[in-house]
Design a protein around this motif. Sequence first.
Motif, PDB file in Angstrom:
ATOM      1  N   SER A   3       7.529 -73.077  10.878  1.00  0.00           N
ATOM      2  CA  SER A   3       8.553 -72.028  10.805  1.00  0.00           C
ATOM      3  C   SER A   3       7.996 -70.606  10.971  1.00  0.00           C
ATOM      4  O   SER A   3       8.576 -69.813  11.708  1.00  0.00           O
ATOM      5  CB  SER A   3       9.320 -72.139   9.497  1.00  0.00           C
ATOM      6  N   PRO A   4       6.891 -70.243  10.306  1.00  0.00           N
ATOM      7  CA  PRO A   4       6.366 -68.884  10.529  1.00  0.00           C
ATOM      8  C   PRO A   4       5.976 -68.639  11.987  1.00  0.00           C
ATOM      9  O   PRO A   4       6.194 -67.553  12.514  1.00  0.00           O
ATOM     10  CB  PRO A   4       5.151 -68.803   9.603  1.00  0.00           C
ATOM     11  N   SER A  36      11.036 -59.850   4.818  1.00  0.00           N
ATOM     12  CA  SER A  36      11.048 -61.248   4.392  1.00  0.00           C
ATOM     13  C   SER A  36      11.449 -62.166   5.547  1.00  0.00           C
ATOM     14  O   SER A  36      12.296 -61.812   6.372  1.00  0.00           O
ATOM     15  CB  SER A  36      12.047 -61.426   3.239  1.00  0.00           C
ATOM     16  N   ARG A  37      10.842 -63.322   5.594  1.00  0.00           N
ATOM     17  CA  ARG A  37      11.210 -64.332   6.587  1.00  0.00           C
ATOM     18  C   ARG A  37      12.043 -65.440   5.959  1.00  0.00           C
ATOM     19  O   ARG A  37      12.395 -66.393   6.631  1.00  0.00           O
ATOM     20  CB  ARG A  37       9.951 -64.934   7.205  1.00  0.00           C
ATOM     21  N   ASP A  38      12.336 -65.295   4.693  1.00  0.00           N
ATOM     22  CA  ASP A  38      13.136 -66.287   3.986  1.00  0.00           C
ATOM     23  C   ASP A  38      14.583 -66.210   4.474  1.00  0.00           C
ATOM     24  O   ASP A  38      15.196 -65.147   4.437  1.00  0.00           O
ATOM     25  CB  ASP A  38      13.069 -66.034   2.482  1.00  0.00           C
ATOM     26  N   ILE A  39      15.118 -67.320   4.945  1.00  0.00           N
ATOM     27  CA  ILE A  39      16.453 -67.336   5.538  1.00  0.00           C
ATOM     28  C   ILE A  39      17.521 -66.872   4.555  1.00  0.00           C
ATOM     29  O   ILE A  39      18.459 -66.174   4.931  1.00  0.00           O
ATOM     30  CB  ILE A  39      16.786 -68.725   6.135  1.00  0.00           C
ATOM     31  N   ASP A  40      17.379 -67.226   3.285  1.00  0.00           N
ATOM     32  CA  ASP A  40      18.359 -66.779   2.290  1.00  0.00           C
ATOM     33  C   ASP A  40      18.334 -65.258   2.135  1.00  0.00           C
ATOM     34  O   ASP A  40      19.378 -64.632   1.965  1.00  0.00           O
ATOM     35  CB  ASP A  40      18.123 -67.459   0.946  1.00  0.00           C
ATOM     36  N   ASP A  41      17.151 -64.665   2.207  1.00  0.00           N
ATOM     37  CA  ASP A  41      17.036 -63.205   2.136  1.00  0.00           C
ATOM     38  C   ASP A  41      17.670 -62.550   3.362  1.00  0.00           C
ATOM     39  O   ASP A  41      18.413 -61.579   3.255  1.00  0.00           O
ATOM     40  CB  ASP A  41      15.580 -62.763   2.048  1.00  0.00           C
ATOM     41  N   ASN A  44      21.416 -62.506   3.415  1.00  0.00           N
ATOM     42  CA  ASN A  44      22.007 -61.776   2.307  1.00  0.00           C
ATOM     43  C   ASN A  44      22.353 -60.353   2.766  1.00  0.00           C
ATOM     44  O   ASN A  44      21.515 -59.646   3.315  1.00  0.00           O
ATOM     45  CB  ASN A  44      21.015 -61.735   1.141  1.00  0.00           C
TER      46      ASN A  44
END
Length: 51
Positions: A3-4, A36-41, A44
């Motif tokens: 993913s990264p 951030s690479r976090d999908i939830d972040d 948002n």
Amino acid sequence: MNSPELFQKAFDDVLKVVKAHPDYKSVNFPKIWQFSRDIDDILNVDFWEKI
């Protein structure tokens, strides 16, 4: 690819397209995604308000 790596490839691909546009040739874009690479972040609404 993990993913990264996929995220960075997508960012690199988009960066090439944007940099090729005449209106953005003088803009100094970062070479790496700085957030951030976090999908939830990313999904948002507050994430985008901070930028």
